[in-house]
Design a protein around this motif. Structure first.
Motif, PDB file in Angstrom:
ATOM      1  N   MET A   1      -0.248   7.254   2.307  1.00  0.00           N
ATOM      2  CA  MET A   1      -0.132   5.920   2.885  1.00  0.00           C
ATOM      3  C   MET A   1      -1.484   5.449   3.412  1.00  0.00           C
ATOM      4  O   MET A   1      -1.886   4.306   3.189  1.00  0.00           O
ATOM      5  CB  MET A   1       0.893   5.922   4.018  1.00  0.00           C
ATOM      6  N   HIS A   2      -2.223   6.335   4.071  1.00  0.00           N
ATOM      7  CA  HIS A   2      -3.551   6.002   4.591  1.00  0.00           C
ATOM      8  C   HIS A   2      -4.482   5.579   3.457  1.00  0.00           C
ATOM      9  O   HIS A   2      -5.174   4.563   3.559  1.00  0.00           O
ATOM     10  CB  HIS A   2      -4.115   7.226   5.331  1.00  0.00           C
ATOM     11  N   LEU A   3      -4.496   6.332   2.381  1.00  0.00           N
ATOM     12  CA  LEU A   3      -5.361   6.020   1.243  1.00  0.00           C
ATOM     13  C   LEU A   3      -4.914   4.754   0.516  1.00  0.00           C
ATOM     14  O   LEU A   3      -5.749   3.972   0.056  1.00  0.00           O
ATOM     15  CB  LEU A   3      -5.425   7.200   0.280  1.00  0.00           C
ATOM     16  N   MET A   4      -3.620   4.520   0.431  1.00  0.00           N
ATOM     17  CA  MET A   4      -3.136   3.305  -0.235  1.00  0.00           C
ATOM     18  C   MET A   4      -3.470   2.060   0.589  1.00  0.00           C
ATOM     19  O   MET A   4      -3.760   1.008   0.029  1.00  0.00           O
ATOM     20  CB  MET A   4      -1.631   3.383  -0.495  1.00  0.00           C
ATOM     21  N   PHE A   5      -3.451   2.161   1.926  1.00  0.00           N
ATOM     22  CA  PHE A   5      -3.902   1.036   2.750  1.00  0.00           C
ATOM     23  C   PHE A   5      -5.388   0.780   2.520  1.00  0.00           C
ATOM     24  O   PHE A   5      -5.828  -0.366   2.482  1.00  0.00           O
ATOM     25  CB  PHE A   5      -3.627   1.279   4.230  1.00  0.00           C
ATOM     26  N   GLY A   6      -6.161   1.850   2.345  1.00  0.00           N
ATOM     27  CA  GLY A   6      -7.574   1.694   2.012  1.00  0.00           C
ATOM     28  C   GLY A   6      -7.758   1.017   0.661  1.00  0.00           C
ATOM     29  O   GLY A   6      -8.619   0.156   0.499  1.00  0.00           O
ATOM     30  N   MET A   7      -6.943   1.398  -0.322  1.00  0.00           N
ATOM     31  CA  MET A   7      -7.018   0.767  -1.641  1.00  0.00           C
ATOM     32  C   MET A   7      -6.618  -0.705  -1.574  1.00  0.00           C
ATOM     33  O   MET A   7      -7.214  -1.545  -2.242  1.00  0.00           O
ATOM     34  CB  MET A   7      -6.120   1.498  -2.644  1.00  0.00           C
ATOM     35  N   LEU A   8      -5.631  -1.021  -0.746  1.00  0.00           N
ATOM     36  CA  LEU A   8      -5.214  -2.413  -0.582  1.00  0.00           C
ATOM     37  C   LEU A   8      -6.349  -3.238   0.032  1.00  0.00           C
ATOM     38  O   LEU A   8      -6.637  -4.354  -0.420  1.00  0.00           O
ATOM     39  CB  LEU A   8      -3.970  -2.479   0.303  1.00  0.00           C
ATOM     40  N   ALA A   9      -7.013  -2.672   1.033  1.00  0.00           N
ATOM     41  CA  ALA A   9      -8.144  -3.368   1.646  1.00  0.00           C
ATOM     42  C   ALA A   9      -9.298  -3.517   0.658  1.00  0.00           C
ATOM     43  O   ALA A   9      -9.961  -4.558   0.613  1.00  0.00           O
ATOM     44  CB  ALA A   9      -8.604  -2.610   2.885  1.00  0.00           C
ATOM     45  N   LEU A  10      -9.547  -2.498  -0.144  1.00  0.00           N
ATOM     46  CA  LEU A  10     -10.590  -2.561  -1.168  1.00  0.00           C
ATOM     47  C   LEU A  10     -10.264  -3.649  -2.191  1.00  0.00           C
ATOM     48  O   LEU A  10     -11.138  -4.425  -2.576  1.00  0.00           O
ATOM     49  CB  LEU A  10     -10.732  -1.203  -1.860  1.00  0.00           C
ATOM     50  N   PHE A  11      -9.011  -3.718  -2.616  1.00  0.00           N
ATOM     51  CA  PHE A  11      -8.590  -4.751  -3.560  1.00  0.00           C
ATOM     52  C   PHE A  11      -8.782  -6.145  -2.972  1.00  0.00           C
ATOM     53  O   PHE A  11      -9.297  -7.046  -3.638  1.00  0.00           O
ATOM     54  CB  PHE A  11      -7.125  -4.533  -3.954  1.00  0.00           C
ATOM     55  N   ALA A  12      -8.377  -6.321  -1.716  1.00  0.00           N
ATOM     56  CA  ALA A  12      -8.529  -7.628  -1.068  1.00  0.00           C
ATOM     57  C   ALA A  12     -10.001  -8.001  -0.943  1.00  0.00           C
ATOM     58  O   ALA A  12     -10.377  -9.155  -1.169  1.00  0.00           O
ATOM     59  CB  ALA A  12      -7.869  -7.600   0.309  1.00  0.00           C
ATOM     60  N   ASP A  13     -10.848  -7.040  -0.619  1.00  0.00           N
ATOM     61  CA  ASP A  13     -12.273  -7.289  -0.506  1.00  0.00           C
ATOM     62  C   ASP A  13     -12.870  -7.723  -1.848  1.00  0.00           C
ATOM     63  O   ASP A  13     -13.625  -8.685  -1.924  1.00  0.00           O
ATOM     64  CB  ASP A  13     -12.987  -6.035   0.004  1.00  0.00           C
TER      65      ASP A  13
END
Length: 61
Positions: A41-53
Protein backbone atom coordinates in the motif's frame (compact mmCIF):
# COMPACT_ATOMS: atom_id res chain seq x y z
CA UNK A 1 22.68 -2.06 -31.88
CA UNK A 2 19.81 -3.82 -33.60
CA UNK A 3 16.42 -2.04 -33.66
CA UNK A 4 14.77 -4.58 -31.35
CA UNK A 5 17.67 -4.24 -28.89
CA UNK A 6 17.39 -0.43 -29.00
CA UNK A 7 13.67 -0.63 -28.20
CA UNK A 8 14.33 -2.96 -25.25
CA UNK A 9 17.12 -0.66 -24.02
CA UNK A 10 14.83 2.38 -24.11
CA UNK A 11 12.06 0.52 -22.25
CA UNK A 12 14.51 -0.66 -19.63
CA UNK A 13 15.92 2.79 -19.02
CA UNK A 14 12.40 4.20 -18.69
CA UNK A 15 11.52 1.64 -16.03
CA UNK A 16 14.80 2.30 -14.23
CA UNK A 17 14.05 6.04 -14.21
CA UNK A 18 10.61 5.29 -12.76
CA UNK A 19 12.08 3.05 -10.05
CA UNK A 20 14.70 5.67 -9.23
CA UNK A 21 12.12 8.45 -8.85
CA UNK A 22 9.95 6.18 -6.71
CA UNK A 23 12.88 5.48 -4.39
CA UNK A 24 14.35 8.98 -4.26
CA UNK A 25 11.31 11.28 -4.40
CA UNK A 26 8.28 9.29 -3.29
CA UNK A 27 9.32 7.29 -0.22
CA UNK A 28 10.30 3.97 -1.74
CA UNK A 29 13.64 3.84 0.02
CA UNK A 30 12.45 4.36 3.59
CA UNK A 31 9.42 2.17 4.17
CA UNK A 32 8.57 2.40 7.87
CA UNK A 33 5.73 -0.14 8.00
CA UNK A 34 5.68 -3.87 8.56
CA UNK A 35 3.80 -6.52 6.70
CA UNK A 36 3.52 -7.21 2.99
CA UNK A 37 0.09 -5.58 2.60
CA UNK A 38 1.15 -2.35 4.30
CA UNK A 39 4.39 -2.17 2.31
CA UNK A 40 2.49 -2.73 -0.94
CA UNK A 41 0.00 0.00 0.00
CA UNK A 42 2.86 2.39 0.85
CA UNK A 43 4.55 1.75 -2.50
CA UNK A 44 1.29 2.01 -4.46
CA UNK A 45 0.60 5.43 -2.87
CA UNK A 46 4.09 6.41 -4.02
CA UNK A 47 3.30 5.18 -7.54
CA UNK A 48 0.03 7.14 -7.51
CA UNK A 49 1.91 10.29 -6.51
CA UNK A 50 4.53 9.62 -9.20
CA UNK A 51 1.78 9.19 -11.80
CA UNK A 52 0.09 12.43 -10.73
CA UNK A 53 3.42 14.27 -10.86
CA UNK A 54 4.14 13.00 -14.38
CA UNK A 55 0.60 13.82 -15.50
CA UNK A 56 0.99 17.39 -14.26
CA UNK A 57 4.30 17.69 -16.10
CA UNK A 58 2.77 16.46 -19.36
CA UNK A 59 -0.30 18.71 -19.19
CA UNK A 60 1.71 21.74 -18.09
CA UNK A 61 -0.48 22.64 -15.12
Amino acid sequence: MAPHEAKRYNERTASERCNSRLKEDFGGRSVMVRGPHKVMMHLMFGMLALFADQLLKVTGC
